[in-house]
Every structure is written in C-alpha cells, then in structure tokens.
Design a protein around this motif. Structure first.
Motif, PDB file in Angstrom:
ATOM      1  N   ILE A 159      69.739  30.759  20.272  1.00 18.58           N
ATOM      2  CA  ILE A 159      69.115  31.027  21.571  1.00 18.58           C
ATOM      3  C   ILE A 159      69.229  29.719  22.332  1.00 18.58           C
ATOM      4  CG2 ILE A 159      66.742  30.591  20.729  1.00 18.58           C
ATOM      5  CD1 ILE A 159      65.948  32.983  22.699  1.00 18.58           C
ATOM      6  N   TYR A 195      66.710  41.359  29.657  1.00 16.55           N
ATOM      7  CA  TYR A 195      67.655  40.948  28.599  1.00 16.55           C
ATOM      8  C   TYR A 195      68.880  41.835  28.710  1.00 16.55           C
ATOM      9  CZ  TYR A 195      68.968  40.046  23.657  1.00 16.55           C
ATOM     10  OH  TYR A 195      69.596  39.699  22.498  1.00 16.55           O
ATOM     11  N   ILE A 241      64.250  38.105  28.027  1.00 17.53           N
ATOM     12  CA  ILE A 241      64.558  36.774  27.516  1.00 17.53           C
ATOM     13  C   ILE A 241      63.769  35.828  28.410  1.00 17.53           C
ATOM     14  CG2 ILE A 241      66.723  36.580  28.831  1.00 17.53           C
ATOM     15  CD1 ILE A 241      67.786  35.032  26.247  1.00 17.53           C
ATOM     16  N   ARG A 242      63.143  34.828  27.804  1.00 24.84           N
ATOM     17  CA  ARG A 242      62.118  34.084  28.514  1.00 24.84           C
ATOM     18  C   ARG A 242      62.178  32.585  28.261  1.00 24.84           C
ATOM     19  NH1 ARG A 242      56.730  36.494  26.181  1.00 24.84           N
ATOM     20  NH2 ARG A 242      57.502  38.291  27.344  1.00 24.84           N
ATOM     21  N   MET A 296      49.590  37.048  22.403  1.00 22.28           N
ATOM     22  CA  MET A 296      50.568  37.531  23.383  1.00 22.28           C
ATOM     23  C   MET A 296      50.376  39.001  23.695  1.00 22.28           C
ATOM     24  SD  MET A 296      54.139  35.721  22.578  1.00 22.28           S
ATOM     25  CE  MET A 296      54.256  33.937  22.540  1.00 22.28           C
ATOM     26  N   LYS A 297      49.355  39.581  23.079  1.00 19.28           N
ATOM     27  CA  LYS A 297      49.168  41.008  23.279  1.00 19.28           C
ATOM     28  C   LYS A 297      48.962  41.369  24.754  1.00 19.28           C
ATOM     29  CE  LYS A 297      47.680  43.202  19.803  1.00 19.28           C
ATOM     30  NZ  LYS A 297      46.722  43.393  18.721  1.00 19.28           N
ATOM     31  N   HIS A 325      63.053  35.485  22.879  1.00 14.86           N
ATOM     32  CA  HIS A 325      63.479  36.834  23.237  1.00 14.86           C
ATOM     33  C   HIS A 325      62.479  37.823  22.671  1.00 14.86           C
ATOM     34  CE1 HIS A 325      65.497  40.620  23.415  1.00 14.86           C
ATOM     35  NE2 HIS A 325      65.870  40.630  22.151  1.00 14.86           N
ATOM     36  N   GLU A 326      62.030  38.744  23.506  1.00 21.74           N
ATOM     37  CA  GLU A 326      61.144  39.815  23.053  1.00 21.74           C
ATOM     38  C   GLU A 326      61.893  41.139  23.119  1.00 21.74           C
ATOM     39  OE1 GLU A 326      58.354  39.227  21.683  1.00 21.74           O
ATOM     40  OE2 GLU A 326      58.136  37.136  22.301  1.00 21.74           O
ATOM     41  N   GLU A 327      61.921  41.831  21.996  1.00 22.80           N
ATOM     42  CA  GLU A 327      62.517  43.171  21.965  1.00 22.80           C
ATOM     43  C   GLU A 327      61.477  44.195  22.407  1.00 22.80           C
ATOM     44  OE1 GLU A 327      63.854  43.714  17.951  1.00 22.80           O
ATOM     45  OE2 GLU A 327      65.750  42.659  18.291  1.00 22.80           O
ATOM     46  N   ALA A 360      50.837  38.938  16.504  1.00 16.77           N
ATOM     47  CA  ALA A 360      50.050  39.037  17.738  1.00 16.77           C
ATOM     48  C   ALA A 360      50.436  40.278  18.539  1.00 16.77           C
ATOM     49  CB  ALA A 360      50.234  37.781  18.582  1.00 16.77           C
ATOM     50  N   PHE A 361      51.711  40.588  18.568  1.00 16.13           N
ATOM     51  CA  PHE A 361      52.177  41.764  19.311  1.00 16.13           C
ATOM     52  C   PHE A 361      51.849  43.062  18.565  1.00 16.13           C
ATOM     53  CE2 PHE A 361      55.165  38.929  21.695  1.00 16.13           C
ATOM     54  CZ  PHE A 361      54.828  39.352  22.969  1.00 16.13           C
ATOM     55  N   LEU A 391      59.132  45.169  26.124  1.00 12.26           N
ATOM     56  CA  LEU A 391      59.352  44.014  27.003  1.00 12.26           C
ATOM     57  C   LEU A 391      60.843  43.825  27.270  1.00 12.26           C
ATOM     58  CD1 LEU A 391      56.708  41.523  25.581  1.00 12.26           C
ATOM     59  CD2 LEU A 391      56.693  42.583  27.845  1.00 12.26           C
ATOM     60  N   GLN A 447      59.167  42.071  17.008  1.00  8.14           N
ATOM     61  CA  GLN A 447      59.915  42.108  18.269  1.00  8.14           C
ATOM     62  C   GLN A 447      60.261  40.719  18.812  1.00  8.14           C
ATOM     63  OE1 GLN A 447      56.889  43.791  21.114  1.00  8.14           O
ATOM     64  NE2 GLN A 447      57.185  41.806  22.100  1.00  8.14           N
ATOM     65  N   SER A 448      59.754  39.681  18.173  1.00  6.70           N
ATOM     66  CA  SER A 448      59.808  38.352  18.796  1.00  6.70           C
ATOM     67  C   SER A 448      60.771  37.405  18.086  1.00  6.70           C
ATOM     68  CB  SER A 448      58.404  37.763  18.777  1.00  6.70           C
ATOM     69  OG  SER A 448      58.349  36.591  19.545  1.00  6.70           O
ATOM     70  N   PHE A 449      61.634  36.782  18.870  1.00  7.32           N
ATOM     71  CA  PHE A 449      62.575  35.789  18.339  1.00  7.32           C
ATOM     72  C   PHE A 449      62.416  34.498  19.135  1.00  7.32           C
ATOM     73  CE2 PHE A 449      64.127  39.914  17.284  1.00  7.32           C
ATOM     74  CZ  PHE A 449      64.624  39.770  15.993  1.00  7.32           C
ATOM     75  N   TRP A 479      63.046  37.253  32.174  1.00 12.70           N
ATOM     76  CA  TRP A 479      64.085  38.013  32.860  1.00 12.70           C
ATOM     77  C   TRP A 479      64.507  39.178  31.962  1.00 12.70           C
ATOM     78  CZ3 TRP A 479      64.139  32.698  32.158  1.00 12.70           C
ATOM     79  CH2 TRP A 479      64.022  31.907  33.314  1.00 12.70           C
ATOM     80  N   ILE A 505      50.544  40.425  27.202  1.00 14.70           N
ATOM     81  CA  ILE A 505      51.837  40.700  27.832  1.00 14.70           C
ATOM     82  C   ILE A 505      52.208  42.151  27.546  1.00 14.70           C
ATOM     83  CG2 ILE A 505      54.255  40.057  27.902  1.00 14.70           C
ATOM     84  CD1 ILE A 505      53.391  37.336  26.724  1.00 14.70           C
ATOM     85  N   HIS A 506      52.056  42.509  26.296  1.00 13.22           N
ATOM     86  CA  HIS A 506      52.393  43.856  25.869  1.00 13.22           C
ATOM     87  C   HIS A 506      51.476  44.856  26.557  1.00 13.22           C
ATOM     88  CE1 HIS A 506      53.928  46.966  23.366  1.00 13.22           C
ATOM     89  NE2 HIS A 506      52.739  47.247  22.906  1.00 13.22           N
TER      90      HIS A 506
END
Lengths: 172, 172
Positions: free
Chosen positions: A62, B95, B62-63, B1-2, B54-56, A104-105, B59, A109-111, B93, B4-5
C-alpha cells in the motif's frame, strides 16, 4: 510502473545517473538533485500527499505518492509539463490486515501499512534527464539508495507521455 | 472505527458539539476548533501523512490519515496522550481498479483513489471534550459538515484507549 515490478522480481542493472544542478524552493539549503546522488531529501516525509494506491501481486504493498512544493503546485494548477525542480516520491509499505481494526469494525475488512518496502523518486530536470523524458529516477531501501533499471522506468512511463510521464493523479 | 461503519450503513444522529477555544501553531490565524463548527482547516490537505489504509466491505475505500504539526510531532516523539491542539484527519476516496496502471504492469493488480468519499477529523482538547476521551469528532462530505454519531465514534475508539483513542499508527 513496470520498473517497480521489474525491480521487485528481476535482477536490476546499475544505477548510473550523473549529478545535476537542480534546486527547489521547498527545502531551504537542500539541492533536490542530491536525491540522485543517494541523499534522501531531509523533508520528503513532510511533503504533501498527492494520492494513494494499492498494488496486489508480487508487490503486495500500500503506497502513498508525495510531492515537493513545486510538484504539488503544478498538480493543483494543472501545469504540464512539470517544471524543473519538481520531485515526486512514491513511498510504499507492506500491505497487511489489521486485526485490531477488524475487531473494531466487527468483521474482517481492514488493511493497513506494515513495514516500509522502498521509496522511489522522480526528479524533473528537462535538460539533465532529456533522454528519459526530463525525469531522473532513483530508489531507496531502508534509507539507502538501491539499484534501479532507469531505462525500464522510462519505458514503462512512456504510455503517460501526455501527462509528462507521470502516472499518479492528484486526489482532492 | 465503528462510527465510520455506522455512518456508512445506518442512520445517524445529530452532531452536537459545542465550540471551543483551541489553537494550533500549524496554521497561522486559524483556530482548529473551527473544524468542529463546520469549517475545514484551510491547509489540512497539506498536512503530513501519518499512514494509509484500505477498507473493504461497505466502505470500499482507500484512505490517508493526515496530521497537523502538533499531531505529527506527538507521533514522532511518541508523546501520549496527544497534546491539546492536535488534529488528525482521515481522508478517503473510492477504491477503484486502474486499467491504465494494470496495462503498464502487464496484469491486473493496481487499485487507486477514485472520487472522494468523506473526511473525518479528531480534534484534541482534553477539557472541552473530556466526556469523549478528550477528542472531538466531526465529518465532512464534499466540503460541508455532515452528521456523525459522536458517541458511537468514542465507543468504537475505546479499545485503543492506551494509544489515546487513536487507531492510526505512524508509518515511517
């Protein structure tokens, strides 16, 4: 971008870039050409973010593209070709899942960015690097210059000649 | 981070953050508290990159995480808790695969930043935001403040209380 791939998978040829006189207003007392002599720009890590990306496959990283003041101004103004003195840095890290974030999510899903891989720079000097589209290319690993097939860099960047050989687009 | 979700999938509650007096040395004449009054910090896009991710899933972005001078200094110095005045921005943004890059690489592997989604800020003021760990939370979409469930933000950040409620780690 093939040079990145080439570097990652194949043997590389010797970096042989001559010195040049190229200065940037962005870092007082620092001559940006020094990056091609193996000296990391002291403030590159504070440069403005241009964009981000993820590469799968052998790279599996990344990455962030950063620019010095001259490069970022050109991006924002839509100036092409980039003026001499523009420097673009591509910083990359291992692409790793984050168990902490996933928890947390509530699901996987998080990278995130792991260990740094390598940093590549494009330095604009239309006279000095006329044979490679006006850009000098170089690469660092763990703070030290590492070999790069510059001819391969240039040939890979040819398809974006209409954007002055620069792949990365600015992300607002 | 929840949060955000939660924001992305569910209805949200009304943002109700009081104003505060909080200034940063990083942007002359600008009071960072204004971000919680719906004003984007004028220079946030030039802040230093902290890390990328990156969040799959829903969401699918890519951040980049950016920090103002106070936040970045704290990261680099290992200062915890973050001092008042620290502001952390998470820019995201869409992905999207890059056909252009894939062609250059010779196979499908490249994902880049597409259209901007939303920007979230954490603003540190230990007194003003004492009930949410000393951090105020806010969010913008297309340059305008957008509603956010601040209580959900805080509760999601609780697991990283030992890092002053901040998930993002600095990537060198």
């Amino acid at each position: 971008m093939k040079h990145i791939h080439v570097f990652a998978v194949l043997a590389v040829t010797t970096l042989s870039l001559g010195g040049s006189i190229l200065s940037s207003a962005s870092e007082e007392g620092y001559d940006n050409t020094a990056v091609l002599d193996g000296k990391l720009p002291p403030a590159y890590r504070d440069w403005t973010l241009i964009t981000v990306a993820h590469e799968e496959g052998n790279l599996n990283d990344i990455r962030a593209v950063l620019g010095n003041d001259i490069a970022v101004k050109a991006y924002r103004d839509g100036t092409l070709p980039f003026p001499d003195g523009a420097v673009i840095a591509r910083v990359a890290w291992a692409y790793v899942p984050s168990e902490e974030n996933n928890k947390a999510f509530g699901h996987a899903q998080s990278f995130v960015a792991g260990a740094p891989t390598h940093i590549q720079f494009m330095v604009k000097n239309s006279r000095e690097y006329a044979t490679t589209g006006g850009w000098g290319y170089t690469q660092f690993q763990q703070g030290k210059p590492s070999k790069l097939d510059v001819a391969a860099c240039f040939s890979c960047h040819l398809p974006v000649k209409n954007r002055d050989f620069v792949f990365a687009r600015y992300s607002p």
